[in-house]
Design a protein around this motif. Sequence first.
Motif, short mmCIF file in Angstrom:
data_model
loop_
_atom_site.label_atom_id
_atom_site.label_comp_id
_atom_site.label_asym_id
_atom_site.label_seq_id
_atom_site.Cartn_x
_atom_site.Cartn_y
_atom_site.Cartn_z
N GLU A 166 -20.00 73.42 -78.74
CA GLU A 166 -19.43 72.45 -79.66
C GLU A 166 -19.04 71.14 -78.98
OE1 GLU A 166 -19.34 72.81 -82.90
OE2 GLU A 166 -20.28 74.78 -82.74
N ILE A 167 -19.09 71.12 -77.65
CA ILE A 167 -18.73 69.89 -76.93
C ILE A 167 -19.86 68.87 -77.08
CG2 ILE A 167 -18.23 68.91 -74.65
CD1 ILE A 167 -17.01 71.55 -73.86
N PRO A 168 -19.55 67.67 -77.48
CA PRO A 168 -20.60 66.65 -77.67
C PRO A 168 -21.41 66.41 -76.41
CG PRO A 168 -18.54 65.91 -78.64
CD PRO A 168 -18.22 67.16 -77.87
N GLU A 169 -22.70 66.30 -76.56
CA GLU A 169 -23.56 66.07 -75.41
C GLU A 169 -23.32 64.71 -74.79
OE1 GLU A 169 -27.58 66.65 -76.57
OE2 GLU A 169 -27.33 68.79 -77.06
N GLY A 170 -22.70 63.80 -75.56
CA GLY A 170 -22.43 62.47 -75.02
C GLY A 170 -21.52 62.49 -73.80
N LEU A 171 -20.63 63.46 -73.72
CA LEU A 171 -19.76 63.57 -72.55
C LEU A 171 -20.57 63.85 -71.29
CD1 LEU A 171 -16.75 65.65 -73.96
CD2 LEU A 171 -16.76 63.24 -73.31
N GLU A 172 -21.50 64.80 -71.37
CA GLU A 172 -22.31 65.12 -70.21
C GLU A 172 -23.26 63.98 -69.86
OE1 GLU A 172 -23.99 69.06 -69.98
OE2 GLU A 172 -22.77 69.72 -71.67
N GLU A 173 -23.83 63.36 -70.87
CA GLU A 173 -24.76 62.26 -70.61
C GLU A 173 -24.05 61.11 -69.92
OE1 GLU A 173 -26.39 61.30 -74.37
OE2 GLU A 173 -27.59 63.14 -74.54
N ALA A 174 -22.84 60.81 -70.37
CA ALA A 174 -22.08 59.74 -69.72
C ALA A 174 -21.77 60.08 -68.27
CB ALA A 174 -20.78 59.48 -70.50
N ARG A 176 -23.56 62.08 -66.32
CA ARG A 176 -24.79 62.04 -65.53
C ARG A 176 -25.18 60.59 -65.21
NH1 ARG A 176 -26.98 66.96 -65.05
NH2 ARG A 176 -26.45 68.54 -66.61
N ILE A 177 -24.92 59.69 -66.14
CA ILE A 177 -25.22 58.28 -65.87
C ILE A 177 -24.37 57.77 -64.70
CG2 ILE A 177 -24.98 55.95 -66.82
CD1 ILE A 177 -25.73 57.09 -69.54
N ASP A 178 -23.16 58.31 -64.60
CA ASP A 178 -22.27 57.92 -63.49
C ASP A 178 -22.60 58.65 -62.20
OD1 ASP A 178 -20.90 56.20 -65.11
OD2 ASP A 178 -19.35 57.66 -65.67
N GLY A 179 -23.65 59.50 -62.21
CA GLY A 179 -24.09 60.17 -60.99
C GLY A 179 -23.53 61.56 -60.77
N ALA A 180 -22.91 62.16 -61.78
CA ALA A 180 -22.33 63.49 -61.62
C ALA A 180 -23.41 64.56 -61.72
CB ALA A 180 -21.26 63.73 -62.68
N ASN A 181 -23.29 65.60 -60.89
CA ASN A 181 -24.21 66.73 -60.97
C ASN A 181 -23.60 67.81 -61.87
OD1 ASN A 181 -22.18 67.89 -59.40
ND2 ASN A 181 -23.34 67.66 -57.49
#
Length: 296
Positions: A166-174, A176-181
């Motif tokens: 249920e967690i929005p995918e936008g959190l992970e995408e943001a 990953r854009i910042d370089g998080a694995n």
Amino acid sequence: MFKLQRKTKSEALFDLINTIGMLLICFVTLYPIWYVLVNAFNDGTDAMSGGIYWWPRVFSLENFEAVFDSPGIMTAMGITVAKTFIGTVAHVFFTAMVAYALSRKGLIGGKIYILIGTVTLFFAGGLIPSFLLMKDLHLLDNFLVYIIPFMFSFFDLIIFMTFFREIPEGLEEAARIDGANDWSIFMRVILPVSMPVLATIALFHGVFQWNDYFTGMIYINNTDLQPIQTYLYRVVAQSSSSQMVAAVQGSSGTKTVTSQSIKLATMVVTTLPIVFVYPFLQKYFVKGMMIGSIKG
């Protein structure tokens, strides 16, 4: 101005019956706990005459003094606190980590893992195979027998997976854009916004760890490694009341305690600590899942 609507007679009668029913349920649920508390704080020999229902007739703390003077109880309490804390943290972290991986799309073999885990919900190896497994893993008379076998629960994994999806995918995408694995996303993004489910699973497993006496009874022979609930089981299962009273008198010097009063006092000592933990976790049950985490 809003006008208050008057209830009809049928609605008022329903509310009255519902209120009375709920009060009866509360009374039936809470009174046994109150009865144990009242008799635990009453003089042991006086309680043998009966008639104590609402308040202690002869207030006394000797029952609790005898419990804390009993050899091994503080060691058992320390083992219980340690296994509850370490076991709960390990269970929540490991189960959440596996659940996060299985909740992500594209995991190779994800459906097979879920199928295998589902089988474990309906079938188990049994006590004897489990005992032999603990023996082969050298976990008998080992503190880790309280931790390793309970690090993972597929039932809790289902709860975690439902929440993570249920967690929005936008959190992970943001992130990953910042370089998080993946590891950084799990630790810095997923876990902080998952406090409601983390607190819920932690409370459920913490209560299980605190109340678990069976593990200590089956896999532990060393009395220095037995938890408080196994100690309570030994007190309640004491076959000779006279022997129990004699042992208590020898350690505490009191002569006004009985086997029954010792049992009740021990129940109070082993139950209240985990009861006091609940108010600190309750606030997470009512918080929204994504408050302040993402907008738009």
